[in-house]
Structure formats: C-alpha cells, structure tokens
Design an enzyme around this catalytic site. Structure first.
Site, PDB file in Angstrom:
ATOM      1  N   CYS A 142      69.003  86.546  26.758  1.00  0.00           N
ATOM      2  CA  CYS A 142      69.712  86.988  25.304  1.00  0.00           C
ATOM      3  C   CYS A 142      69.890  88.492  25.720  1.00  0.00           C
ATOM      4  O   CYS A 142      68.863  89.217  26.073  1.00  0.00           O
ATOM      5  CB  CYS A 142      68.817  86.694  24.265  1.00  0.00           C
ATOM      6  SG  CYS A 142      68.725  85.156  23.600  1.00  0.00           S
ATOM      7  N   CYS A 188      81.689  93.037  21.435  1.00  0.00           N
ATOM      8  CA  CYS A 188      81.675  92.813  20.030  1.00  0.00           C
ATOM      9  C   CYS A 188      81.650  94.107  19.478  1.00  0.00           C
ATOM     10  O   CYS A 188      81.431  95.010  19.796  1.00  0.00           O
ATOM     11  CB  CYS A 188      80.004  92.194  19.946  1.00  0.00           C
ATOM     12  SG  CYS A 188      79.683  91.735  17.904  1.00  0.00           S
ATOM     13  N   CYS A 231      75.064  78.108  26.304  1.00  0.00           N
ATOM     14  CA  CYS A 231      75.458  79.236  25.575  1.00  0.00           C
ATOM     15  C   CYS A 231      76.456  79.912  25.664  1.00  0.00           C
ATOM     16  O   CYS A 231      76.990  80.484  26.841  1.00  0.00           O
ATOM     17  CB  CYS A 231      74.202  80.348  26.003  1.00  0.00           C
ATOM     18  SG  CYS A 231      74.233  82.011  24.829  1.00  0.00           S
ATOM     19  N   GLU A 267      80.343  85.751  30.107  1.00  0.00           N
ATOM     20  CA  GLU A 267      79.441  84.849  30.634  1.00  0.00           C
ATOM     21  C   GLU A 267      78.887  83.676  29.749  1.00  0.00           C
ATOM     22  O   GLU A 267      79.079  83.846  28.570  1.00  0.00           O
ATOM     23  CB  GLU A 267      78.298  85.846  30.891  1.00  0.00           C
ATOM     24  CG  GLU A 267      78.705  87.099  31.633  1.00  0.00           C
ATOM     25  CD  GLU A 267      77.449  88.022  32.011  1.00  0.00           C
ATOM     26  OE1 GLU A 267      76.268  87.562  31.732  1.00  0.00           O
ATOM     27  OE2 GLU A 267      77.556  89.073  32.671  1.00  0.00           O
ATOM     28  N   CYS A 292      71.606  95.369  21.362  1.00  0.00           N
ATOM     29  CA  CYS A 292      72.388  94.407  21.865  1.00  0.00           C
ATOM     30  C   CYS A 292      73.263  95.139  23.041  1.00  0.00           C
ATOM     31  O   CYS A 292      74.178  95.817  22.539  1.00  0.00           O
ATOM     32  CB  CYS A 292      72.856  93.474  20.994  1.00  0.00           C
ATOM     33  SG  CYS A 292      74.333  92.487  21.768  1.00  0.00           S
ATOM     34  N   CYS A 338      75.203  96.134  17.029  1.00  0.00           N
ATOM     35  CA  CYS A 338      73.736  96.016  16.874  1.00  0.00           C
ATOM     36  C   CYS A 338      72.972  97.036  17.965  1.00  0.00           C
ATOM     37  O   CYS A 338      73.405  96.796  19.136  1.00  0.00           O
ATOM     38  CB  CYS A 338      73.231  94.419  16.838  1.00  0.00           C
ATOM     39  SG  CYS A 338      73.984  93.641  15.619  1.00  0.00           S
TER      40      CYS A 338
HETATM   41  N1  SAH Z   1      76.621  87.575  17.436  1.00  0.00           N
HETATM   42  C1  SAH Z   1      76.013  86.777  17.300  1.00  0.00           C
HETATM   43  C2  SAH Z   1      75.552  85.728  18.516  1.00  0.00           C
HETATM   44  C3  SAH Z   1      75.387  86.381  19.616  1.00  0.00           C
HETATM   45  S1  SAH Z   1      73.865  87.223  20.018  1.00  0.00           S
HETATM   46  C4  SAH Z   1      74.473  87.066  16.663  1.00  0.00           C
HETATM   47  O1  SAH Z   1      74.132  88.268  16.396  1.00  0.00           O
HETATM   48  O2  SAH Z   1      73.747  86.350  16.217  1.00  0.00           O
HETATM   49  C5  SAH Z   1      72.540  86.005  20.537  1.00  0.00           C
HETATM   50  C6  SAH Z   1      71.154  86.429  19.949  1.00  0.00           C
HETATM   51  O3  SAH Z   1      70.709  87.187  20.847  1.00  0.00           O
HETATM   52  C7  SAH Z   1      71.096  87.077  18.594  1.00  0.00           C
HETATM   53  O4  SAH Z   1      69.988  86.696  17.957  1.00  0.00           O
HETATM   54  C8  SAH Z   1      71.032  88.459  19.298  1.00  0.00           C
HETATM   55  O5  SAH Z   1      70.417  89.326  18.127  1.00  0.00           O
HETATM   56  C9  SAH Z   1      70.033  88.392  20.205  1.00  0.00           C
HETATM   57  N2  SAH Z   1      69.794  89.505  21.072  1.00  0.00           N
HETATM   58  C10 SAH Z   1      71.137  90.289  21.449  1.00  0.00           C
HETATM   59  N3  SAH Z   1      70.377  91.458  22.387  1.00  0.00           N
HETATM   60  C11 SAH Z   1      69.241  91.119  22.626  1.00  0.00           C
HETATM   61  C12 SAH Z   1      68.196  91.686  23.341  1.00  0.00           C
HETATM   62  N4  SAH Z   1      68.461  93.052  24.153  1.00  0.00           N
HETATM   63  N5  SAH Z   1      66.922  91.408  23.493  1.00  0.00           N
HETATM   64  C13 SAH Z   1      66.600  90.132  22.815  1.00  0.00           C
HETATM   65  N6  SAH Z   1      67.653  89.417  21.902  1.00  0.00           N
HETATM   66  C14 SAH Z   1      68.984  89.980  21.811  1.00  0.00           C
HETATM   67 FE1  SF4 Z   2      77.509  91.514  18.289  1.00  0.00          FE
HETATM   68 FE2  SF4 Z   2      75.426  91.446  19.759  1.00  0.00          FE
HETATM   69 FE3  SF4 Z   2      75.057  92.028  17.165  1.00  0.00          FE
HETATM   70 FE4  SF4 Z   2      75.466  89.569  18.080  1.00  0.00          FE
HETATM   71  S1  SF4 Z   2      73.681  90.817  18.559  1.00  0.00           S
HETATM   72  S2  SF4 Z   2      76.406  90.753  16.518  1.00  0.00           S
HETATM   73  S3  SF4 Z   2      76.651  90.220  19.846  1.00  0.00           S
HETATM   74  S4  SF4 Z   2      76.245  93.286  18.804  1.00  0.00           S
END
Ligand code: SAH
Ligand code: SF4
Length: 382
Positions: free
Chosen positions: A349, A120, A113, A100, A127, A124
C-alpha cells in the site's frame, strides 16, 4: 491484439456494463438483446478478445463486430511475482502513463487491488500516489481491464478457467469516488453474473471521504465500503487527509451510516488507519478512536506506514503497533494489522506510483507469456 486502449475509433466493448451492451446490440447493431450477455461471457468469463473465436455468433455478426467494435486492453509492461506469491502488473495506459495492479493470494482467497486513476489529486501527506500528483481518470475499460488481465493470467491452456480472483479492492492508485461513473460501471461489471460474478461483499471500494459522491453511491451500487480514516480527530485528519477540511469526520461518518443503512444485507464498514510513527500512533489516539467509532459498526484495519523516498514519515515499531491494536481490542473492536505483502516488488500500500523504471525493465508481452506458459516469476527474472 495488444492495442493500447482508446487507440481505435471502434467501440471498445471491454468496459461496457450488461445494460450498455444490450442497448448497443439492439440500438446500434439491430440485434437481439440476449447478445449482450453472450458477448459479455466471451469477453470476461472466457477471456476472449477476438470476435473470430466467438463460435456461437453467426459469421455475419462476427464480421459486423469486427468492422464496428473492438476489445482492447492495455499493454502489460511488466509482471513481477514476489516470493510470497503476490503479483504486480504495470500496465501502460493510453497517453503513455502506467498504472499498477496487485494480486495478493491468501489461502483460498485471491484479492486484486485495482487502480482507478493515474495519480491522485487529493494529496494525502503519507501517500506516494498523492505525492505524484494527478494525471487523469481511467476509463471503465481501463479499470475492468486490470481484472481481465489478472484473471486471464491464471488461465491454463486447454483447461477450464480457474477462478483465482475472488475479491477486488479499489485500493490501488487514485481516489475511486473522484472518478465516479467509470468506477461504478467497472464495479458493476465485476459483480455481474454474466461476467466475473464476484459477490458484492467481496468488492470493496476504499475512499478517503468524497462525501457527496458517497451519498450518490447509495442506491446505485451495493459494494462494500472501506474508509481511509487515519486520524481520530479533525485537527490531525486535516493535516493527513486534506479533503477532511471540506468534509469533516462527522460528515463522513454520517454519510457512511446512510450508505450502510441502504444496503440490502447487514455488513460493517472497514476503517483503514495507516499508523505513522509519532504522528497518529500514540495511546491517546487509540483511546480517542475507540470513542469516535463507538456508534459505527466496523472492523478496523491498521496499515503500518510503508515508507517511500522523502516522505518525512516513519513506520512505527512493532511494539507501538501492537500497543495501539491492544487498546482498540480491549475497547471491543475487531481489529487486524495488515500484513505487508509484496514489498520486495514495491507492491505494498502506498508504494504504487505507476512509474516505469527503465533500469529494471523486464517487459514482456502479456499474451506471449501466457502462450508460452511461463510463470510470472520466470518472466520477472528473465
Ligand atoms: N484513494 C483511496 C484508495 C487508494 S489508497 C483511499 O485513500 O482510500 C489505499 C489505502 O492505502 C488507503 O487507506 C491509503 O490511505 C493507504 N496508504 C496510502 N499510502 C500509504 C502508505 N505510504 N503506507 C500505508 N498505507 C498507505
Ligand atoms: Fe489519493 Fe493516496 Fe489520499 Fe487515497 S491515500 S485519496 S490515493 S492521495
């Protein structure tokens, strides 16, 4: 030519940087070096994907290129437009999986974006991309194709190309520093004058902290940096961002400082902090964060948690979000709360999962849509 990337044995020129194109023309085609910049302009500035349309190339060269090379990009499975103008593309990558890409307009700025991986591996806990697991890295062509497709969607037939994509954030699906070379090539193409010419201040790479590759980046590129911090201490960050167990907060902040010192101009790091109710949103977390970041020139971006099924987490109330923000503000930080954009089309996000839901299938061939001059919302509501 809506071929899926990598389906052709020919050389795909879409993901090649200027130096790569120049050596391709000189070494492989026996042509002059300046052809590299010429073809780059055709592909990225004019959105042309057909060698026959490249009218300032000789007929012989066009024929040679048709035999040996290609400009291939992913099929757009779906294009949706939110009531707030946010657009989301679902693009089908080679192998059948999709990613996406989201476009967020705001005043005279348009931020794209971009995704760097399918899924990934860093897992995390908050996420949804991470929860989906890792499928594969995107190629540089597949990364820059997202910019190409978005920029082209704003073309108005018969008029000059209007520059709508002014900013790019590598904040879509995936961890950009886990897919190092293709991401470096793609950001290089974004910033190249013969291509999109986006300023280095307006291309931002977001990372959860792959420290060795962050160190490697210094000297290779000068994109802006965003760090996904999400916690003010290692104990909490170990739970939310598992890579912290390998590279802790101190190692990460030191690596950031080295990167910033290397930049030719003065910039600040963006600290991303996803606020999750009762987990990392308490006043004591804000106070601890204020102390932690006192020597790091930064601006802070609070992202209220975007819920997804079975996450087990909740978004904090507005009161709690503002209390956190006020504490940081009083401590002297430049801090903003990210507005949720496009959540009616699941473009916020952490809502990017790259799955293609057949029930909502309103797929449209991208160039059919452009050729017929339909708007994204007409397409989405078809
Ligand atoms: N992997 C990279 C970039 C992609 S994630 C990273 O982690 O920085 C982009 C942003 O969205 C990151 O700051 C991530 O922590 C945030 N993010 C991921 N899941 C989210 C959620 N459910 N709600 C709000 N922010 C989220
Ligand atoms: Fe990967 Fe999501 Fe963590 Fe970014 S926030 S490093 S996309 S698992």
């Amino acid at each position: 030519m809506t071929e899926v990337i990598a389906s052709s044995a020919k050389k795909n020129l879409l993901g090649m940087t200027l130096p790569q194109l120049q050596s391709y023309f000189v070494d492989e085609l026996g042509e002059k070096k300046f052809r590299g910049a010429q073809i780059m302009k055709w592909i990225h500035q004019r959105g042309v994907d057909n060698f026959d349309d490249m009218t300032d190339l000789s007929k012989a060269l066009r024929t040679k290129l048709k035999n040996l090379a290609d400009i291939v990009y992913p099929e757009v499975l779906e294009l949706k437009e939110s009531v707030d103008g946010t657009r989301k593309w679902i693009m089908r990558m080679d192998g059948g999986n999709s990613v996406e890409t989201v476009y967020i307009p705001e005043g005279d700025r348009g931020t794209l974006c971009v995704s760097s991986q399918i899924g990934c591996s860093l897992d995390c806990s908050f996420c949804s991309t991470g929860k989906q697991g890792f499928n594969r890295d995107l190629t540089s062509a597949e990364i820059i194709a997202q910019v190409w497709v978005a920029a082209k969607s704003f073309d108005i037939p018969g008029q000059d190309r209007v520059r709508k994509v002014t900013n790019v954030v590598m904040m879509g699906m995936g961890e950009p520093l886990m897919n190092f070379e293709p991401v470096m090539d793609a950001v290089n193409i974004m910033m190249e004058d013969n291509s999109y010419g986006i300023s280095k201040r307006r291309v931002t790479l977001s990372t959860s902290g792959v420290v060795p590759n962050l160190d490697k980046m210094a000297g290779l590129t000068d994109v802006s940096l965003a760090i996904s911090l999400h916690a003010p201490n290692d104990e909490l960050r170990n739970q939310l961002v598992p890579i912290n167990r390998k590279y802790n907060i101190a190692m990460l902040l030191e690596s950031c400082a080295r990167y910033m010192e290397n930049l030719p101009d003065k910039r600040v790091i963006t600290i991303e902090y996803t606020l999750i109710s009762e987990i990392n949103d308490k006043p004591e977390h804000a106070h601890e964060l204020a102390v932690l970041l006192k020597d790091t020139p930064c601006k802070i971006n609070l992202i209220p948690f975007n819920p997804f099924p079975n996450s087990g987490y909740k978004r904090p109330s507005n009161n709690r979000i503002h209390r956190f923000k006020d504490i940081m503000h009083e401590a002297g930080y430049n801090i903003t709360v990210r507005k949720t954009r496009g959540d009616d089309i699941d473009a916020a996000c952490g809502q990017l999962v790259g799955q293609f839901n057949d029930r909502t299938k309103r797929s449209v061939k991208f160039e059919d849509a452009v050729a017929k001059g339909r708007t994204a919302s007409q397409i989405a509501h078809k």
